[in-house]
Design a protein around this motif. Structure first.
Motif, short mmCIF file in Angstrom:
data_model
loop_
_atom_site.label_atom_id
_atom_site.label_comp_id
_atom_site.label_asym_id
_atom_site.label_seq_id
_atom_site.Cartn_x
_atom_site.Cartn_y
_atom_site.Cartn_z
N GLN A 3 0.83 -1.19 0.00
CA GLN A 3 0.00 0.00 0.00
C GLN A 3 0.87 1.24 0.00
O GLN A 3 1.89 1.30 0.69
CB GLN A 3 -0.91 0.03 1.23
N VAL A 5 0.16 5.27 0.74
CA VAL A 5 -0.88 6.16 1.27
C VAL A 5 -0.33 7.58 1.31
O VAL A 5 0.60 7.87 2.05
CB VAL A 5 -1.33 5.71 2.66
N TYR A 95 -0.43 11.91 -6.90
CA TYR A 95 -0.27 10.48 -6.65
C TYR A 95 1.20 10.15 -6.44
O TYR A 95 2.06 10.66 -7.18
CB TYR A 95 -0.76 9.66 -7.84
N TRP A 117 0.77 2.27 -6.94
CA TRP A 117 0.22 3.62 -6.90
C TRP A 117 -0.58 3.84 -5.63
O TRP A 117 -1.24 2.92 -5.13
CB TRP A 117 -0.70 3.86 -8.11
N GLY A 118 -0.53 5.07 -5.13
CA GLY A 118 -1.39 5.45 -4.04
C GLY A 118 -2.75 5.88 -4.57
O GLY A 118 -2.99 5.91 -5.78
N GLN A 119 -3.63 6.25 -3.63
CA GLN A 119 -5.00 6.61 -4.01
C GLN A 119 -5.11 8.08 -4.39
O GLN A 119 -6.14 8.50 -4.94
CB GLN A 119 -5.97 6.30 -2.87
#
Length: 127
Positions: A3, A5, A95, A117-119
């Motif tokens: 993840q 973030v 991002y 990739w982050g959100q």
């Protein structure tokens, strides 16, 4: 599970500053290039900056050069984007991304170079 973030986005007046952070979990990215991209409404995602395994090896888009600084703290598995002298045209969703391979900065400016990739975090600069 890997993840990324992002945090630190927000609303700021033109000329102001923001510092974005991207915390990685699930694996260590200390030897992987980490990049920042942004996407404004109706536009394609574009390269902002990348840092390779060392904070001394960085590359920036011409539009942010001299105003933004990318850095990483491998002990914290975190990458940062310090944004100064912000302009309304910097408004976008930002991002962070991690590449599975190290390569030249030309390759690392492409979204296809990144596997993770982050959100995204919204940055809005008012005039």
């Amino acid at each position: 599970q890997v993840q990324l973030v992002e945090s630190g986005g927000g609303l700021v007046q033109a000329g102001g500053s923001l510092r974005l952070s991207c915390a990685a979990s699930g694996r260590t990215f200390s030897s992987n290039p980490m990049g920042w991209f942004r996407q404004a409404p109706g536009k394609e995602r574009e390269f902002v900056a990348v840092v390779r395994w060392s904070n001394f090896i960085t590359s920036y888009a011409d539009s942010v050069k001299g105003r933004f600084t990318i850095s990483r703290d491998n002990a914290k598995n975190t990458v940062y984007l310090q944004m100064n002298s912000l302009k309304p045209e910097d408004t976008a969703v930002y991002y962070c991304a991690a590449s599975a391979v190290d390569a030249g900065t030309g390759y690392l400016a492409r979204t296809s170079a990144y596997s993770y990739w982050g959100q995204g975090t919204q940055v809005t600069v008012s005039s």
